[in-house]
Design a protein around this motif. Sequence first.
Motif, PDB file in Angstrom:
ATOM      1  N   THR A  55       0.828  -1.143   0.065  1.00 48.56           N
ATOM      2  CA  THR A  55      -0.019   0.114   0.229  1.00 48.56           C
ATOM      3  C   THR A  55       0.781   1.233  -0.024  1.00 48.56           C
ATOM      4  OG1 THR A  55      -1.637  -1.183   1.369  1.00 48.56           O
ATOM      5  CG2 THR A  55      -1.966   1.251   1.298  1.00 48.56           C
ATOM      6  N   MET A  56       1.931   1.393   0.797  1.00 49.97           N
ATOM      7  CA  MET A  56       2.936   2.524   0.747  1.00 49.97           C
ATOM      8  C   MET A  56       3.430   2.607  -0.389  1.00 49.97           C
ATOM      9  SD  MET A  56       6.034   3.300   3.326  1.00 49.97           S
ATOM     10  CE  MET A  56       5.096   3.698   4.811  1.00 49.97           C
ATOM     11  N   MET A  57       4.165   1.617  -1.264  1.00 48.56           N
ATOM     12  CA  MET A  57       4.703   1.651  -2.425  1.00 48.56           C
ATOM     13  C   MET A  57       3.468   2.215  -3.630  1.00 48.56           C
ATOM     14  SD  MET A  57       7.647   1.175  -2.333  1.00 48.56           S
ATOM     15  CE  MET A  57       8.079   0.817  -3.870  1.00 48.56           C
ATOM     16  N   SER A  58       2.209   1.843  -3.684  1.00 49.09           N
ATOM     17  CA  SER A  58       1.063   2.136  -4.482  1.00 49.09           C
ATOM     18  C   SER A  58       0.945   3.826  -4.121  1.00 49.09           C
ATOM     19  CB  SER A  58      -0.032   1.349  -3.976  1.00 49.09           C
ATOM     20  OG  SER A  58       0.070   0.174  -4.498  1.00 49.09           O
ATOM     21  N   MET A  59       0.720   4.145  -2.896  1.00 47.86           N
ATOM     22  CA  MET A  59       0.770   5.637  -2.705  1.00 47.86           C
ATOM     23  C   MET A  59       1.835   6.473  -3.085  1.00 47.86           C
ATOM     24  SD  MET A  59      -2.412   5.985  -1.355  1.00 47.86           S
ATOM     25  CE  MET A  59      -2.230   7.597  -0.969  1.00 47.86           C
ATOM     26  N   LEU A  60       3.058   5.899  -2.938  1.00 45.04           N
ATOM     27  CA  LEU A  60       4.118   6.786  -3.475  1.00 45.04           C
ATOM     28  C   LEU A  60       4.249   6.800  -4.930  1.00 45.04           C
ATOM     29  CD1 LEU A  60       6.860   8.019  -2.466  1.00 45.04           C
ATOM     30  CD2 LEU A  60       7.958   5.836  -2.873  1.00 45.04           C
ATOM     31  N   PHE A  61       3.769   5.941  -5.664  1.00 37.36           N
ATOM     32  CA  PHE A  61       3.723   5.883  -7.074  1.00 37.36           C
ATOM     33  C   PHE A  61       2.642   6.770  -7.411  1.00 37.36           C
ATOM     34  CE2 PHE A  61       1.651   4.500 -10.881  1.00 37.36           C
ATOM     35  CZ  PHE A  61       2.480   4.512 -11.895  1.00 37.36           C
ATOM     36  N   ILE A  62       1.441   6.915  -6.838  1.00 36.36           N
ATOM     37  CA  ILE A  62       0.431   7.646  -7.072  1.00 36.36           C
ATOM     38  C   ILE A  62       0.977   9.284  -6.976  1.00 36.36           C
ATOM     39  CG2 ILE A  62      -1.893   8.681  -6.314  1.00 36.36           C
ATOM     40  CD1 ILE A  62      -2.486   5.525  -5.996  1.00 36.36           C
TER      41      ILE A  62
END
Length: 150
Positions: free
Chosen positions: A12-19
């Motif tokens: 989830t943290m990696m997804s948020m960082l990408f967004i």
Amino acid sequence: MGGLASRSTGFTMMSMLFILVALAAMGVALASLSQRQQLGSAGELATAKAYQASLAGLEWGSFQILRTAGQPACFAAKNIALPDQLSDFTVTVTCTRTPGAGTVNDGDTQLAFYVLVATACNIPAAGACPNGATTEPAYAERQLSRTLSK
């Protein structure tokens, strides 16, 4: 079970960082596009004003020739500072007379020809246009010419 929860949080943290990175990149692209559009609009306005300024210079030059009786000599090159909305432009008006002295016969009519050239710019060099040395991206110039016979 503790290992599964930490993997899910990491994903989830990696997804948020990408967004966040994608949104920041879109913001930079939109700001750049907006700046280019504003510069383009300013350039179009400056070009239109340069046209109007050079047209005013031609009108001034035509008046100088046509108001005088007979076939006058040309006036010396003139740098004109314009008022009001065109105050950021300078116009240089030149005149060339053919023949230099005397007239040309066209049947019974004696004629002299005058070529007026009006060059308007918003960054003059030593008070005159054109300015061939400027590298300013905001530089605008327009040159118009007119031939009169009298």
